[in-house]
Design an enzyme around this catalytic site. Structure first.
Site, PDB file in Angstrom:
ATOM      1  N   SER A  70      52.455  68.955  41.199  1.00 55.37           N
ATOM      2  CA  SER A  70      52.145  70.387  41.079  1.00 55.37           C
ATOM      3  C   SER A  70      53.046  71.157  40.119  1.00 55.37           C
ATOM      4  CB  SER A  70      52.183  71.053  42.459  1.00 55.37           C
ATOM      5  OG  SER A  70      51.031  70.708  43.188  1.00 55.37           O
ATOM      6  N   LYS A 102      51.467  73.064  37.318  1.00 57.37           N
ATOM      7  CA  LYS A 102      50.921  74.418  37.452  1.00 57.37           C
ATOM      8  C   LYS A 102      51.678  75.466  36.636  1.00 57.37           C
ATOM      9  CE  LYS A 102      48.786  73.254  41.800  1.00 57.37           C
ATOM     10  NZ  LYS A 102      49.031  72.938  43.209  1.00 57.37           N
ATOM     11  N   SER A 125      51.023  76.786  46.099  1.00 59.52           N
ATOM     12  CA  SER A 125      50.639  75.631  45.280  1.00 59.52           C
ATOM     13  C   SER A 125      49.194  75.223  45.532  1.00 59.52           C
ATOM     14  CB  SER A 125      51.573  74.444  45.564  1.00 59.52           C
ATOM     15  OG  SER A 125      51.441  73.466  44.570  1.00 59.52           O
TER      16      SER A 125
END
Length: 425
Positions: free
Chosen positions: A60, A63, A115
């Protein structure tokens, strides 16, 4: 005896090199991630690295690129309509509903704090027109930032064997993201409650998973301005964060951590950076960095085109070495502010490039060309007439002189003839 001798030698070295010993840097901490970087965000200089270009699946932490593109291309108040594909995203989510209308800002809260993969897909489709187009833009942006070990396949970091990046590339993306003040506001929010929407009558509470910004957490770090965790079974743990102390901004990136020690490791790395290095302004914009003497004696002041910061060990007495290389070759005319030279400022093992501009206007003094002179001082038609008359007068004078010469020769010949006759008698 040998031990005593060693102690004696060490003491003498400390005595005679006390100032150097006081300035010696502390050894960087050991950290468990396989690719690690500590970067000074202002100068882009590396303060620590471990396999900085080794590529791994980043989970993640992907991102932060999604956030960067959304902030660059979109508006926080834009309204997004959630697609079916976004609502069905795998992994961590806030359970968006197909047809739900929600603002970009609210989706960013879901993306940064929780997230949420469904928020990532919804934002990607809204910003790029489709998830595939957005992923293409992610890779284009990575290339433009100088990322050499990066390939994105999706906007959320779900595992894919081809989806990879390195700690150094991740730090370059974060370096660009920190230029957006909206990110700092969103990423330092400890918690947020999303309002009800047309499809969800229940508010959604969000908690920031970045423990370095949570004041009551054991890993809280004063000055942290944001960060992002990442984890999948295949990707292991990753983390990226930025912290600011007295205007000095450091970025720490850890990728592929099997021991899940990224929070304490990040704190240790940030402490190492802030305790041992300092940011210094070497030149202010418009400072005179050098001077260029031209052939006619004119001196051009060469000015810094921007503020130049350098990073150096604390209490260092190293002085910078400045060398310039002329860029503009034709210096007959120079405009104030025009690029003239480039300076390379070297400080220890690091070097910094700086454009130098002219501090004043300049034009080389030249003699007037003949045609310019005639146009400025003489009436051309009048000059032509004068030349005609002068030519006629010269011709007349020539004819007169030639006629006189013929007469003189005749007289001379006649006189000679008479003399010859007299001599015969």
């Amino acid at each position: 005896m040998k031990k005593l001798f060693t102690i004696l030698i060490t003491s003498l070295l400390l005595l005679f090199n006390g100032s150097s010993a006081a300035k010696a840097l502390v050894t960087p901490p050991d950290v468990s991630a396989d690719s690690v970087v500590l970067l000074d965000a202002t100068t882009g200089k590396l303060l620590y690295e471990k396999n900085k270009d080794s590529a791994y699946p980043p989970a993640s932490t992907t991102k932060i690129m999604t956030i960067l593109l959304v902030l660059e291309k979109g508006h926080l108040n834009d309204v997004v309509t959630v697609s079916k594909k976004a609502s069905l995203a795998d992994g961590s989510k806030i359970y968006l509903v197909e047809g739900e209308k929600i603002s970009v800002k609210e989706l960013l809260y879901g993306l940064i704090l929780a997230s949420a993969n469904d928020c990532a897909v919804a934002l990607a489709e809204h910003t790029g027109g489709s998830e595939a187009n957005f992923v293409e833009q992610m890779n284009e942006k990575a290339d433009s930032l100088g990322c050499k070990s990066t390939n994105f396949v999706n906007p959320n970091g779900l595992y894919d064997a081809k989806h990879k990046t390195s700690a150094y590339d991740l730090s370059l993306i974060m370096q660009e993201l920190t230029k957006h003040p909206e990110y700092n506001d969103l990423s330092t929010t400890p918690s947020h409650t999303m309002a009800a929407t047309n499809k969800s009558k229940v508010q959604r509470p969000l908690w920031n998973e970045n423990r370095l910004i949570q004041k009551n957490d054991q890993y809280y770090y004063d000055g942290c301005e944001g960060g992002k965790t990442g984890y999948t079974i295949q990707s292991q743990h990753s983390y990226i964060a930025v912290a600011n102390r007295n205007g000095q901004k450091l970025i720490v990136a850890l990728v592929h951590d099997s021991k899940k020690t990224f929070f304490p490791d990040s704190r240790k790395l940030l402490d190492y950076g802030f305790n041992n290095f300092e940011l210094s302004k070497q030149f202010n914009k418009s400072d005179i960095v050098s001077k260029l003497k031209l052939k006619d004696g004119t001196v051009l002041p060469l000015l810094a085109s921007k503020n130049l910061y350098v990073i150096k060990p604390k209490n260092s007495t190293i002085t910078p070495d400045v060398k310039t290389e002329q860029e503009k070759t034709n210096l007959s005319t120079v405009k104030k502010g025009e690029l003239i030279s480039k300076a390379k400022v070297t400080l220890g093992k690091d070097s910094y490039n700086l454009n130098l501009t002219s501090g004043k206007n300049y034009a080389k003094k030249t003699s007037p060309l003949p045609n310019q002179f005639s146009k400025k001082f003489i009436n051309l038609p009048l000059l032509i007439n004068i030349l005609k008359y002068v030519t006629i007068i010269l011709i007349i004078l020539f004819l007169i002189i030639r006629s006189n010469r013929k007469k003189m020769r005749r007289k001379k010949n006649l006189k000679k003839f008479i003399n010859n006759l007299n001599n015969r008698r």
